[in-house]
Design a protein around this motif. Structure first.
Motif, PDB file in Angstrom:
ATOM      1  N   MET A  97      -9.871  10.358 -79.272  1.00  0.00           N
ATOM      2  CA  MET A  97      -8.700   9.570 -78.935  1.00  0.00           C
ATOM      3  C   MET A  97      -7.724  10.450 -78.151  1.00  0.00           C
ATOM      4  O   MET A  97      -7.542  11.613 -78.461  1.00  0.00           O
ATOM      5  N   THR A  98      -7.112   9.888 -77.179  1.00  0.00           N
ATOM      6  CA  THR A  98      -6.155  10.636 -76.396  1.00  0.00           C
ATOM      7  C   THR A  98      -4.743  10.155 -76.692  1.00  0.00           C
ATOM      8  O   THR A  98      -4.522   9.011 -77.083  1.00  0.00           O
ATOM      9  N   ALA A  99      -3.806  11.040 -76.495  1.00  0.00           N
ATOM     10  CA  ALA A  99      -2.401  10.701 -76.718  1.00  0.00           C
ATOM     11  C   ALA A  99      -1.956   9.708 -75.643  1.00  0.00           C
ATOM     12  O   ALA A  99      -2.435   9.748 -74.517  1.00  0.00           O
ATOM     13  N   PRO A 100      -1.041   8.835 -76.004  1.00  0.00           N
ATOM     14  CA  PRO A 100      -0.511   7.914 -74.996  1.00  0.00           C
ATOM     15  C   PRO A 100       0.396   8.658 -74.020  1.00  0.00           C
ATOM     16  O   PRO A 100       0.675   9.844 -74.201  1.00  0.00           O
TER      17      PRO A 100
ATOM     18  N   GLU B 125       4.372   7.190 -87.716  1.00  0.00           N
ATOM     19  CA  GLU B 125       3.400   7.850 -86.844  1.00  0.00           C
ATOM     20  C   GLU B 125       3.879   7.610 -85.424  1.00  0.00           C
ATOM     21  O   GLU B 125       3.562   6.594 -84.811  1.00  0.00           O
ATOM     22  N   SER B 126       4.649   8.532 -84.905  1.00  0.00           N
ATOM     23  CA  SER B 126       5.272   8.277 -83.614  1.00  0.00           C
ATOM     24  C   SER B 126       5.148   9.468 -82.675  1.00  0.00           C
ATOM     25  O   SER B 126       4.632  10.523 -83.027  1.00  0.00           O
ATOM     26  N   TRP B 127       5.667   9.264 -81.480  1.00  0.00           N
ATOM     27  CA  TRP B 127       5.557  10.215 -80.383  1.00  0.00           C
ATOM     28  C   TRP B 127       6.919  10.454 -79.762  1.00  0.00           C
ATOM     29  O   TRP B 127       7.796   9.596 -79.831  1.00  0.00           O
ATOM     30  N   GLU B 128       7.084  11.621 -79.135  1.00  0.00           N
ATOM     31  CA  GLU B 128       8.294  11.906 -78.383  1.00  0.00           C
ATOM     32  C   GLU B 128       7.900  12.460 -77.020  1.00  0.00           C
ATOM     33  O   GLU B 128       7.046  13.340 -76.918  1.00  0.00           O
ATOM     34  N   CYS B 129       8.544  11.951 -75.987  1.00  0.00           N
ATOM     35  CA  CYS B 129       8.255  12.378 -74.625  1.00  0.00           C
ATOM     36  C   CYS B 129       8.853  13.763 -74.369  1.00  0.00           C
ATOM     37  O   CYS B 129      10.001  14.020 -74.713  1.00  0.00           O
ATOM     38  N   ARG B 130       8.067  14.634 -73.737  1.00  0.00           N
ATOM     39  CA  ARG B 130       8.554  15.966 -73.373  1.00  0.00           C
ATOM     40  C   ARG B 130       9.631  15.890 -72.293  1.00  0.00           C
ATOM     41  O   ARG B 130      10.513  16.727 -72.239  1.00  0.00           O
ATOM     42  N   ASN B 131       9.546  14.888 -71.426  1.00  0.00           N
ATOM     43  CA  ASN B 131      10.464  14.782 -70.288  1.00  0.00           C
ATOM     44  C   ASN B 131      11.781  14.098 -70.654  1.00  0.00           C
ATOM     45  O   ASN B 131      12.845  14.675 -70.490  1.00  0.00           O
ATOM     46  N   CYS B 132      11.703  12.846 -71.113  1.00  0.00           N
ATOM     47  CA  CYS B 132      12.919  12.059 -71.325  1.00  0.00           C
ATOM     48  C   CYS B 132      13.299  11.945 -72.803  1.00  0.00           C
ATOM     49  O   CYS B 132      14.301  11.325 -73.127  1.00  0.00           O
TER      50      CYS B 132
ATOM     51  N   ARG C  57      -2.985   4.633 -84.821  1.00  0.00           N
ATOM     52  CA  ARG C  57      -2.690   5.730 -85.740  1.00  0.00           C
ATOM     53  C   ARG C  57      -3.691   6.876 -85.578  1.00  0.00           C
ATOM     54  O   ARG C  57      -3.368   8.042 -85.803  1.00  0.00           O
ATOM     55  N   THR C  58      -4.905   6.569 -85.164  1.00  0.00           N
ATOM     56  CA  THR C  58      -5.948   7.581 -85.034  1.00  0.00           C
ATOM     57  C   THR C  58      -5.578   8.639 -83.994  1.00  0.00           C
ATOM     58  O   THR C  58      -5.771   9.830 -84.222  1.00  0.00           O
ATOM     59  N   ALA C  59      -5.032   8.220 -82.865  1.00  0.00           N
ATOM     60  CA  ALA C  59      -4.641   9.183 -81.822  1.00  0.00           C
ATOM     61  C   ALA C  59      -3.545  10.104 -82.340  1.00  0.00           C
ATOM     62  O   ALA C  59      -3.566  11.311 -82.098  1.00  0.00           O
ATOM     63  N   TRP C  60      -2.583   9.548 -83.062  1.00  0.00           N
ATOM     64  CA  TRP C  60      -1.484  10.350 -83.619  1.00  0.00           C
ATOM     65  C   TRP C  60      -2.029  11.357 -84.628  1.00  0.00           C
ATOM     66  O   TRP C  60      -1.708  12.544 -84.579  1.00  0.00           O
ATOM     67  N   LEU C  61      -2.864  10.881 -85.545  1.00  0.00           N
ATOM     68  CA  LEU C  61      -3.421  11.753 -86.581  1.00  0.00           C
ATOM     69  C   LEU C  61      -4.262  12.868 -85.970  1.00  0.00           C
ATOM     70  O   LEU C  61      -4.156  14.028 -86.369  1.00  0.00           O
ATOM     71  N   THR C  62      -5.061  12.545 -84.978  1.00  0.00           N
ATOM     72  CA  THR C  62      -5.880  13.545 -84.303  1.00  0.00           C
ATOM     73  C   THR C  62      -5.001  14.594 -83.622  1.00  0.00           C
ATOM     74  O   THR C  62      -5.273  15.797 -83.708  1.00  0.00           O
ATOM     75  N   ALA C  63      -3.937  14.158 -82.957  1.00  0.00           N
ATOM     76  CA  ALA C  63      -3.037  15.085 -82.272  1.00  0.00           C
ATOM     77  C   ALA C  63      -2.352  16.027 -83.257  1.00  0.00           C
ATOM     78  O   ALA C  63      -2.239  17.231 -83.009  1.00  0.00           O
ATOM     79  N   VAL C  64      -1.901  15.501 -84.389  1.00  0.00           N
ATOM     80  CA  VAL C  64      -1.245  16.330 -85.409  1.00  0.00           C
ATOM     81  C   VAL C  64      -2.238  17.325 -86.007  1.00  0.00           C
ATOM     82  O   VAL C  64      -1.955  18.513 -86.104  1.00  0.00           O
ATOM     83  N   GLU C  65      -3.399  16.834 -86.395  1.00  0.00           N
ATOM     84  CA  GLU C  65      -4.406  17.715 -87.004  1.00  0.00           C
ATOM     85  C   GLU C  65      -4.849  18.814 -86.042  1.00  0.00           C
ATOM     86  O   GLU C  65      -5.015  19.958 -86.438  1.00  0.00           O
TER      87      GLU C  65
END
Length: 80
Positions: free
Chosen positions: A1-4, A48-55, A64-72
């Motif tokens: 899974m890739t991050a959005p 289970e959320s994301w924050e943009c590096r730019n804005c 949720r799978t993409a988020w969990l994979t990114a954290v792990e």
């Protein structure tokens, strides 16, 4: 899974981790791999959320799978 990507600016995003962080989570945050958000989740939909590096837009996705994979992945690179 890739991050959005950010729905605001299409920028790269990082997973946001709530709760008391481990040493590995602190190291991952210092390396710019995750965002530490503290112990209080102000909205269950953003747990289970994301924050943009730019804005710095903060958002959740239904995947949720993409988020969990990114954290792990981020934490495992710095020990558990």
């Amino acid at each position: 899974m890739t991050a959005p990507t950010c729905p605001n600016c299409a920028g790269e995003v990082l997973p946001v981790l709530f709760g008391l962080p481990t040493e590995a989570a602190h190291q991952a945050a210092a390396a710019g791999k995750i965002v530490l958000a503290g112990c209080v989740v102000w909205d269950d939909d953003l747990e289970e959320s994301w924050e943009c590096r730019n804005c710095h837009h903060h958002f959740a996705t239904p995947d949720r799978t993409a988020w969990l994979t990114a954290v792990e992945t981020a934490i495992s690179q710095h020990g558990r």
